[in-house]
Design a protein around this motif. Structure first.
Motif, PDB file in Angstrom:
ATOM      1  N   GLY A 148     -60.519 138.594 -76.414  1.00  0.00           N
ATOM      2  CA  GLY A 148     -61.565 139.364 -77.077  1.00  0.00           C
ATOM      3  C   GLY A 148     -62.071 140.471 -76.163  1.00  0.00           C
ATOM      4  N   CYS A 149     -62.771 141.439 -76.769  1.00  0.00           N
ATOM      5  CA  CYS A 149     -63.228 142.601 -75.990  1.00  0.00           C
ATOM      6  C   CYS A 149     -64.324 142.210 -75.004  1.00  0.00           C
ATOM      7  CB  CYS A 149     -63.678 143.712 -76.931  1.00  0.00           C
ATOM      8  SG  CYS A 149     -64.803 143.168 -78.236  1.00  0.00           S
ATOM      9  N   TYR A 150     -65.376 141.527 -75.455  1.00  0.00           N
ATOM     10  CA  TYR A 150     -66.420 141.119 -74.507  1.00  0.00           C
ATOM     11  C   TYR A 150     -65.860 140.187 -73.427  1.00  0.00           C
ATOM     12  CZ  TYR A 150     -70.210 142.849 -77.598  1.00  0.00           C
ATOM     13  OH  TYR A 150     -71.062 143.615 -78.357  1.00  0.00           O
ATOM     14  N   PRO A 151     -65.057 139.183 -73.774  1.00  0.00           N
ATOM     15  CA  PRO A 151     -64.562 138.270 -72.734  1.00  0.00           C
ATOM     16  C   PRO A 151     -63.760 138.960 -71.631  1.00  0.00           C
ATOM     17  CG  PRO A 151     -64.332 137.228 -74.863  1.00  0.00           C
ATOM     18  CD  PRO A 151     -64.765 138.652 -75.127  1.00  0.00           C
ATOM     19  N   THR A 152     -63.014 140.016 -71.956  1.00  0.00           N
ATOM     20  CA  THR A 152     -62.144 140.610 -70.938  1.00  0.00           C
ATOM     21  C   THR A 152     -62.929 141.022 -69.684  1.00  0.00           C
ATOM     22  OG1 THR A 152     -60.463 141.297 -72.509  1.00  0.00           O
ATOM     23  CG2 THR A 152     -60.582 142.570 -70.475  1.00  0.00           C
ATOM     24  N   GLY A 153     -63.979 141.821 -69.841  1.00  0.00           N
ATOM     25  CA  GLY A 153     -64.747 142.290 -68.678  1.00  0.00           C
ATOM     26  C   GLY A 153     -65.485 141.147 -67.994  1.00  0.00           C
ATOM     27  N   ALA A 154     -66.039 140.240 -68.784  1.00  0.00           N
ATOM     28  CA  ALA A 154     -66.834 139.147 -68.205  1.00  0.00           C
ATOM     29  C   ALA A 154     -65.954 138.178 -67.412  1.00  0.00           C
ATOM     30  CB  ALA A 154     -67.565 138.404 -69.328  1.00  0.00           C
ATOM     31  N   ILE A 155     -64.812 137.821 -67.978  1.00  0.00           N
ATOM     32  CA  ILE A 155     -63.936 136.853 -67.295  1.00  0.00           C
ATOM     33  C   ILE A 155     -63.363 137.466 -66.020  1.00  0.00           C
ATOM     34  CG2 ILE A 155     -61.772 135.545 -67.517  1.00  0.00           C
ATOM     35  CD1 ILE A 155     -62.453 135.356 -70.581  1.00  0.00           C
ATOM     36  N   LEU A 156     -62.880 138.715 -66.127  1.00  0.00           N
ATOM     37  CA  LEU A 156     -62.304 139.347 -64.925  1.00  0.00           C
ATOM     38  C   LEU A 156     -63.345 139.420 -63.802  1.00  0.00           C
ATOM     39  CD1 LEU A 156     -60.149 142.217 -66.505  1.00  0.00           C
ATOM     40  CD2 LEU A 156     -59.302 140.170 -65.332  1.00  0.00           C
ATOM     41  N   SER A 157     -64.613 139.638 -64.149  1.00  0.00           N
ATOM     42  CA  SER A 157     -65.651 139.766 -63.124  1.00  0.00           C
ATOM     43  C   SER A 157     -66.018 138.427 -62.496  1.00  0.00           C
ATOM     44  CB  SER A 157     -66.926 140.356 -63.740  1.00  0.00           C
ATOM     45  OG  SER A 157     -66.663 141.608 -64.298  1.00  0.00           O
ATOM     46  N   THR A 211     -68.610 133.592 -77.013  1.00  0.00           N
ATOM     47  CA  THR A 211     -69.192 132.681 -76.011  1.00  0.00           C
ATOM     48  C   THR A 211     -68.208 131.580 -75.584  1.00  0.00           C
ATOM     49  OG1 THR A 211     -71.337 133.120 -77.014  1.00  0.00           O
ATOM     50  CG2 THR A 211     -71.224 131.231 -75.512  1.00  0.00           C
ATOM     51  N   PRO A 212     -67.615 130.840 -76.525  1.00  0.00           N
ATOM     52  CA  PRO A 212     -66.721 129.749 -76.084  1.00  0.00           C
ATOM     53  C   PRO A 212     -65.462 130.259 -75.375  1.00  0.00           C
ATOM     54  CG  PRO A 212     -66.548 130.070 -78.452  1.00  0.00           C
ATOM     55  CD  PRO A 212     -67.721 130.896 -78.000  1.00  0.00           C
ATOM     56  N   GLU A 213     -65.038 131.472 -75.728  1.00  0.00           N
ATOM     57  CA  GLU A 213     -63.848 132.050 -75.059  1.00  0.00           C
ATOM     58  C   GLU A 213     -64.166 132.337 -73.591  1.00  0.00           C
ATOM     59  OE1 GLU A 213     -62.240 135.371 -77.312  1.00  0.00           O
ATOM     60  OE2 GLU A 213     -61.071 136.005 -75.576  1.00  0.00           O
ATOM     61  N   ILE A 214     -65.338 132.878 -73.333  1.00  0.00           N
ATOM     62  CA  ILE A 214     -65.737 133.133 -71.941  1.00  0.00           C
ATOM     63  C   ILE A 214     -65.928 131.797 -71.223  1.00  0.00           C
ATOM     64  CG2 ILE A 214     -67.491 134.172 -70.447  1.00  0.00           C
ATOM     65  CD1 ILE A 214     -68.130 136.118 -72.805  1.00  0.00           C
ATOM     66  N   GLU A 215     -66.610 130.865 -71.874  1.00  0.00           N
ATOM     67  CA  GLU A 215     -66.906 129.574 -71.221  1.00  0.00           C
ATOM     68  C   GLU A 215     -65.634 128.816 -70.850  1.00  0.00           C
ATOM     69  OE1 GLU A 215     -69.634 127.627 -73.917  1.00  0.00           O
ATOM     70  OE2 GLU A 215     -71.382 128.579 -72.980  1.00  0.00           O
ATOM     71  N   LYS A 216     -64.610 128.877 -71.719  1.00  0.00           N
ATOM     72  CA  LYS A 216     -63.399 128.081 -71.393  1.00  0.00           C
ATOM     73  C   LYS A 216     -62.731 128.631 -70.141  1.00  0.00           C
ATOM     74  CE  LYS A 216     -59.923 130.213 -74.409  1.00  0.00           C
ATOM     75  NZ  LYS A 216     -59.097 130.973 -73.495  1.00  0.00           N
ATOM     76  N   GLU A 217     -62.703 129.940 -69.974  1.00  0.00           N
ATOM     77  CA  GLU A 217     -62.044 130.497 -68.777  1.00  0.00           C
ATOM     78  C   GLU A 217     -62.900 130.296 -67.529  1.00  0.00           C
ATOM     79  OE1 GLU A 217     -58.914 131.454 -68.694  1.00  0.00           O
ATOM     80  OE2 GLU A 217     -58.816 130.974 -70.835  1.00  0.00           O
ATOM     81  N   LEU A 218     -64.212 130.389 -67.664  1.00  0.00           N
ATOM     82  CA  LEU A 218     -65.077 130.165 -66.499  1.00  0.00           C
ATOM     83  C   LEU A 218     -65.045 128.684 -66.095  1.00  0.00           C
ATOM     84  CD1 LEU A 218     -68.177 132.465 -67.147  1.00  0.00           C
ATOM     85  CD2 LEU A 218     -65.929 133.034 -66.222  1.00  0.00           C
ATOM     86  N   THR A 219     -64.941 127.807 -67.075  1.00  0.00           N
ATOM     87  CA  THR A 219     -64.847 126.367 -66.798  1.00  0.00           C
ATOM     88  C   THR A 219     -63.585 126.061 -65.993  1.00  0.00           C
ATOM     89  OG1 THR A 219     -66.158 125.738 -68.709  1.00  0.00           O
ATOM     90  CG2 THR A 219     -64.560 124.107 -67.939  1.00  0.00           C
ATOM     91  N   LYS A 220     -62.468 126.681 -66.386  1.00  0.00           N
ATOM     92  CA  LYS A 220     -61.215 126.459 -65.633  1.00  0.00           C
ATOM     93  C   LYS A 220     -61.371 126.949 -64.198  1.00  0.00           C
ATOM     94  CE  LYS A 220     -57.910 127.074 -69.337  1.00  0.00           C
ATOM     95  NZ  LYS A 220     -57.012 128.034 -69.940  1.00  0.00           N
ATOM     96  N   ALA A 221     -61.991 128.115 -64.031  1.00  0.00           N
ATOM     97  CA  ALA A 221     -62.118 128.698 -62.687  1.00  0.00           C
ATOM     98  C   ALA A 221     -63.051 127.872 -61.815  1.00  0.00           C
ATOM     99  CB  ALA A 221     -62.628 130.131 -62.794  1.00  0.00           C
ATOM    100  N   ALA A 222     -64.124 127.346 -62.426  1.00  0.00           N
ATOM    101  CA  ALA A 222     -65.133 126.622 -61.642  1.00  0.00           C
ATOM    102  C   ALA A 222     -64.721 125.182 -61.389  1.00  0.00           C
ATOM    103  CB  ALA A 222     -66.465 126.649 -62.381  1.00  0.00           C
ATOM    104  N   GLY A 223     -63.808 124.653 -62.230  1.00  0.00           N
ATOM    105  CA  GLY A 223     -63.460 123.231 -62.109  1.00  0.00           C
ATOM    106  C   GLY A 223     -64.602 122.341 -62.563  1.00  0.00           C
ATOM    107  N   GLN A 224     -65.520 122.871 -63.321  1.00  0.00           N
ATOM    108  CA  GLN A 224     -66.629 122.096 -63.907  1.00  0.00           C
ATOM    109  C   GLN A 224     -67.057 122.823 -65.175  1.00  0.00           C
ATOM    110  OE1 GLN A 224     -69.728 123.332 -60.671  1.00  0.00           O
ATOM    111  NE2 GLN A 224     -70.902 123.267 -62.591  1.00  0.00           N
ATOM    112  N   SER A 225     -67.747 122.109 -66.052  1.00  0.00           N
ATOM    113  CA  SER A 225     -68.164 122.722 -67.309  1.00  0.00           C
ATOM    114  C   SER A 225     -69.146 123.870 -67.044  1.00  0.00           C
ATOM    115  CB  SER A 225     -68.815 121.644 -68.178  1.00  0.00           C
ATOM    116  OG  SER A 225     -69.397 122.253 -69.279  1.00  0.00           O
ATOM    117  N   VAL A 226     -68.848 125.038 -67.608  1.00  0.00           N
ATOM    118  CA  VAL A 226     -69.735 126.195 -67.445  1.00  0.00           C
ATOM    119  C   VAL A 226     -70.299 126.565 -68.813  1.00  0.00           C
ATOM    120  CG1 VAL A 226     -69.900 128.629 -66.771  1.00  0.00           C
ATOM    121  CG2 VAL A 226     -68.433 127.074 -65.460  1.00  0.00           C
TER     122      VAL A 226
END
Ligand SMILES: NC(=O)c1ccc[n+]([C@@H]2O[C@H](COP(=O)([O-])OP(=O)(O)OC[C@H]3O[C@@H](n4cnc5c(N)ncnc54)[C@H](OP(=O)(O)O)[C@@H]3O)[C@@H](O)[C@H]2O)c1
Length: 347
Positions: A148-157, A211-226
């Motif tokens: 998605g458009c919003y997730p791209t910038g947020a996840i990369l950052s 929201t859930p698209e961003i959360e799933k990628e941040l959760t993977k990166a953090a190794g904990q639920s984000v």
């Protein structure tokens, strides 16, 4: 040379795909669809393509797509996309779907935020098409769920900062502002000039589907639920997304701007399309407009111990169509940057 179909070619993302792929040296566009304009030449309804193509728009017909194309881009709305994509996938086409239908591994998450998924068996076959994170998987994928458009910038950052344990995952706040083309080309009162011009508002606060698209990628990166707070806004511009993110620095995290920027720079120093701004320079949407770039800047605020990260993308390009072409290049073994080297259109 591959034979490519653009399904939904008269929408904003389809138009951008036409523009990019007509100049791609390894692509022949063999089919482009529209329901409203089937039977008309593209340049009759989109004069910006005059002299660039003789293609005539066709109605969506799955058999025509599978017989005329090796590769298809779906620019259809979610739910419509999954039915057609499943047909093309079964016939062996490589597919990039720009809707949300193949962005989630979990049918439950999709159903919770969208609607029930009618092709859940395909979700495990799809790769999330963010090349900077999933390049190797994309190279061997047959089906891509383009981000998605919003997730791209947020996840990369945020991913590099979470991986480096620089920020406290529970503290993340994401505030995004998008141009009006993010809502697509079909008419609605909310996107009329008189509603949007000279105004600025938040919408879907705490419940936007990205929201859930961003959360799933941040959760993977953090190794904990984000779990994030995400607030999108509509601004009176044609295109572009500026995302401002706030997170508390970890006790042992960075305590100056240079250290934050170093983490981001180390993560992306070999990436052709993600550029980390030097200290003191913050991204602007105009500086990525028309390009496949994501510009990221950051500031450490010692008063609040917060890191503020700012990302700019063009929602129709790195947030949609040029990212889709970047994925195609990887899937087909072409140079990843092929056809995508345009710099921003400034001013
Ligand atoms: N806009 C963005 O910034 C953006 C960014 C990332 C992802 N996306 C996603 O990308 C997809 C396309 O977005 P968009 O902004 O390009 O949308 P759009 O401007 O509304 O265009 C939609 C296209 O799909 C066609 N279409 C719509 N419903 C159809 C149906 N039931 N059967 C066949 N064709 C149909 C339309 O054809 P007609 O000519 O007949 O109208 C049009 O060509 C959406 O899933 C969207 O969520 C959009």
């Amino acid at each position: 040379m591959i034979k490519v179909g653009i399904i939904g070619a008269t929408g904003y993302t389809g138009i951008e795909l036409l523009r990019l792929l007509l100049r791609h040296p390894q692509v022949q566009i063999t089919l482009a669809t529209s329901e409203k304009h089937a039977g008309k030449r593209i340049d009759n309804i989109l004069p910006s393509f005059s002299g660039a193509t003789d293609l005539v728009l066709e109605e969506l017909n799955d058999d025509a797509i599978t017989s005329k194309c090796d590769f298809a881009f779906s620019c259809l709305p979610h739910q419509s996309a999954m039915k057609h994509v499943a047909h093309w996938y079964a016939k062996g086409l490589k597919v990039v779907d720009l809707s949300a239908d193949f962005r989630f591994a979990s049918a439950e998450t999709y159903a919770q935020w969208y609607e029930p998924h009618s092709k859940p068996e395909l979700l495990s076959k799809a790769v999330y098409g963010l090349p900077e994170l999933y390049r190797d998987q994309i190279k061997s994928a047959q089906l891509i769920g383009n981000p998605g458009c919003y997730p791209t910038g947020a996840i990369l950052s945020l991913v590099p900062l979470l991986k480096a344990e620089a920020i406290i995952a529970e503290s993340i706040i994401i505030d995004s502002k998008s141009g009006v083309s993010g809502a697509g080309r079909s008419a609605s009162v909310d996107s009329l000039f008189s509603e949007v011009n000279d105004s600025f508002h938040a919408y879907k606060v705490g419940k936007h589907r990205h929201t859930p698209e961003i959360e799933k990628e941040l959760t993977k990166a953090a190794g904990q639920s984000v779990v994030i707070s995400f607030t999108p806004h509509l601004v009176p511009m044609d295109r572009g997304i500026l995302t401002t993110m706030y997170a508390q620095s970890q006790p042992n995290g960075p305590k100056d701007t240079a250290s934050v920027l170093k983490i981001l720079h180390d993560a992306y120093k070999n990436e052709p399309f993600v550029k980390i701004m030097p200290e003191g320079i913050l991204p602007k949407t105009k500086e990525v407009r028309g390009s496949n770039r994501c510009h990221i800047g950051a500031v450490y605020d010692p008063r609040t111990n917060r890191i503020v990260i700012i990302a700019a993308i063009d929602n129709l390009l790195k947030g949609a169509s040029s990212q889709a072409v970047q994925n195609m290049n990887l899937m087909c073994g072409f140079e990843e940057t092929m056809g995508l080297q345009a710099l921003a259109l400034l001013p």
